[in-house]
Design a protein around this motif. Structure first.
Motif, mmCIF file in Angstrom:
data_model
loop_
_atom_site.group_PDB
_atom_site.id
_atom_site.type_symbol
_atom_site.label_atom_id
_atom_site.label_comp_id
_atom_site.label_asym_id
_atom_site.label_seq_id
_atom_site.Cartn_x
_atom_site.Cartn_y
_atom_site.Cartn_z
ATOM 1 N N GLN A 152 102.996 59.233 46.455
ATOM 2 C CA GLN A 152 103.864 59.615 45.341
ATOM 3 C C GLN A 152 104.045 61.130 45.263
ATOM 4 O O GLN A 152 103.172 61.893 45.660
ATOM 5 C CB GLN A 152 103.288 59.135 43.986
ATOM 6 N N VAL A 153 105.217 61.504 44.748
ATOM 7 C CA VAL A 153 105.503 62.872 44.333
ATOM 8 C C VAL A 153 105.761 62.799 42.830
ATOM 9 O O VAL A 153 106.636 62.059 42.373
ATOM 10 C CB VAL A 153 106.739 63.443 45.058
ATOM 11 N N VAL A 154 104.974 63.549 42.058
ATOM 12 C CA VAL A 154 105.073 63.474 40.599
ATOM 13 C C VAL A 154 105.838 64.681 40.061
ATOM 14 O O VAL A 154 105.492 65.832 40.345
ATOM 15 C CB VAL A 154 103.676 63.408 39.947
ATOM 16 N N ILE A 155 106.888 64.395 39.305
ATOM 17 C CA ILE A 155 107.660 65.441 38.646
ATOM 18 C C ILE A 155 107.161 65.547 37.200
ATOM 19 O O ILE A 155 107.127 64.553 36.467
ATOM 20 C CB ILE A 155 109.158 65.115 38.674
ATOM 21 N N ILE A 156 106.739 66.742 36.807
ATOM 22 C CA ILE A 156 106.215 66.976 35.458
ATOM 23 C C ILE A 156 107.363 67.450 34.581
ATOM 24 O O ILE A 156 107.830 68.576 34.716
ATOM 25 C CB ILE A 156 105.086 68.032 35.464
ATOM 26 N N SER A 157 107.820 66.569 33.709
ATOM 27 C CA SER A 157 108.978 66.883 32.868
ATOM 28 C C SER A 157 108.695 66.473 31.426
ATOM 29 O O SER A 157 108.276 65.333 31.178
ATOM 30 C CB SER A 157 110.220 66.154 33.381
ATOM 31 N N GLU A 158 108.940 67.397 30.480
ATOM 32 C CA GLU A 158 108.743 67.083 29.066
ATOM 33 C C GLU A 158 109.608 65.900 28.635
ATOM 34 O O GLU A 158 109.209 65.100 27.789
ATOM 35 C CB GLU A 158 109.059 68.310 28.198
ATOM 36 N N ASN A 159 110.787 65.786 29.237
ATOM 37 C CA ASN A 159 111.698 64.713 28.850
ATOM 38 C C ASN A 159 111.151 63.324 29.184
ATOM 39 O O ASN A 159 111.568 62.331 28.580
ATOM 40 C CB ASN A 159 113.049 64.890 29.556
ATOM 41 N N LYS A 160 110.240 63.260 30.144
ATOM 42 C CA LYS A 160 109.730 61.954 30.582
ATOM 43 C C LYS A 160 108.208 61.873 30.435
ATOM 44 O O LYS A 160 107.557 61.079 31.111
ATOM 45 C CB LYS A 160 110.126 61.713 32.041
ATOM 46 N N ARG A 161 107.642 62.685 29.563
ATOM 47 C CA ARG A 161 106.189 62.706 29.391
ATOM 48 C C ARG A 161 105.660 61.301 29.055
ATOM 49 O O ARG A 161 104.728 60.807 29.698
ATOM 50 C CB ARG A 161 105.790 63.676 28.290
#
Length: 395
Positions: free
Chosen positions: A127-136
């Motif tokens: 996996q590659v994890v994207i850290i985004s407030e919109n999808k917390r």
């Protein structure tokens, strides 16, 4: 009444053959699910990564349709067809009316080098994890899916890795951490991963033939001070992790114990069966396959083939100087050729050259075409003897 006999099966008994399975995930050996951002962000990021990699690698993308309305069956599928193939001007299209399980998916993606998937809908072994407030909140719900995180990406609206990610991924500080827009470094990560997973090369000396035209075992001919099968195995060693001498099961006891041997498990198929038997033994390795009846083969010819190897192709082979066809028995066969070889066999073909002619292969021209000369008959044997004597006399 005669007592009925009961056959007791021991605990050691297994009704399935012991096969070594390739290191597949859901789709492929090399696959990454991108999770943690909106689908459109993942889609655009995947587009940029694929654009950066496509010159060197065959890339695939996996996603799910995002139409909210009911999606109607396309074309002939709406009328009851289960498969529709369309030859477009610049691409080909297949529509299926069937479910794809993991077995079908691996077969479908067998010819590519890497797969990137929208992890909001599809899971992969990495996996590659994207850290985004919109999808917390959404990412926190998917925390159990993060089984093998290999890279972290910060969205533009986020400056820190979430605490729950730190708890779920103890080694998070050792992982690459970039901004989503840093395509250069993100693409470099994938290129590095592809180099790290580049299949090792094992060697296979084909010495299991019956030599009917020659009248005696060609592998046992002494051209260079030792039997040819051992000479060829020694020649392959600098280029391979392991080298095996391919043989028939009844020949195995004849092979010198100092050399590893590999008996055919696909019998009565000649070289084709030997290649399949090698992949059955080590399905994640590439195989440098060479016939034992090439007395003029030299180290520089092997080096040139290996140096020009293209792991993205099914195989890398020399082009014959005689008929311009590929030379299948001095070829690096990549792991992706294994299912392809089985597919040709299922269609009634057992000619390695036919597989190469009809597949995506890399062809190279030999700097020394004489090195590709093989010996099948007594007349050819005498001719090669004269050539070797002349070479020795000239030294």
């Amino acid at each position: 009444m005669k007592k009925q006999e009961v056959n007791v099966i021991s605990k050691e008994h297994s009704k399935h053959a012991k096969l070594i399975r390739p290191a597949f995930g859901t789709y492929h050996r090399n696959e990454w699910a991108m999770v943690g951002a909106q689908c459109i962000v993942i889609k655009l990021l995947a587009d940029q990564i694929i654009n950066a990699l496509s010159a060197s690698y065959k890339c695939a993308y996996v996603d799910t349709t995002h139409n909210d309305d009911v999606v109607l069956m396309p074309g002939r599928l709406a009328n009851g067809a289960v498969l529709e193939y369309t030859d477009q001007i610049n691409h080909r299209q297949l529509n299926y009316n069937a479910d794809f399980n993991s077995f079908k998916l691996r077969d479908t993606f067998a010819g590519v080098d890497l797969v990137i998937a929208n992890g909001n809908h599809h899971q992969c072994k990495a996996q590659v994890v994207i850290i985004s407030e919109n999808k917390r909140a959404s990412l926190q719900k998917r925390i159990d899916q993060l089984t093998n995180v290999q890279m972290l990406l910060l969205a533009e609206n986020t400056n820190e890795v979430f605490d729950f990610i730190k708890e779920a991924i103890p080694n998070w500080e050792q992982l690459p951490l970039y901004r989503v827009g840093d395509i250069e470094n993100i693409a470099a990560f994938f290129k590095q991963q592809m180099q790290l997973t580049k299949p090792e090369i094992n060697g296979l000396v084909l010495a299991g033939g019956k030599s009917q035209r020659m009248g005696f075992d060609k592998g046992a001919v002494n051209w260079h001070g030792t039997e040819q099968r051992y000479y060829m195995a020694d020649l392959l060693k600098p280029f391979c992790t392991d080298v095996f001498i391919s043989c028939r099961a009844d020949q195995k006891n004849e092979i010198d114990s100092n050399y590893a041997s590999l008996a055919d498990t696909f019998t009565d198929l000649g070289p084709y069966g030997a290649i399949l038997s090698a992949f059955r033994e080590k399905p994640d390795s590439a195989w440098l396959v060479i016939a034992c009846d090439l007395p003029l083969m030299d180290e520089s010819t092997l080096l040139y083939l290996v140096d020009n190897r293209n792991p993205s192709s099914v195989a890398t082979a020399y082009q014959s100087p005689v008929n311009e066809f590929p030379e299948p028995l001095i070829t690096v066969w990549e792991p992706k050729s294994y299912p392809l070889l089985l597919s040709f066999l299922a269609q009634g073909y057992s000619c390695p050259r036919k597989v190469l002619i009809n597949s995506d292969v890399t062809l190279v021209n030999a700097l020394n075409a004489e090195a590709l000369t093989n010996v099948n008959t007594p007349d050819e044997l005498e001719r090669i003897k004269r050539i070797l004597h002349q070479k020795i006399a000239a030294e």
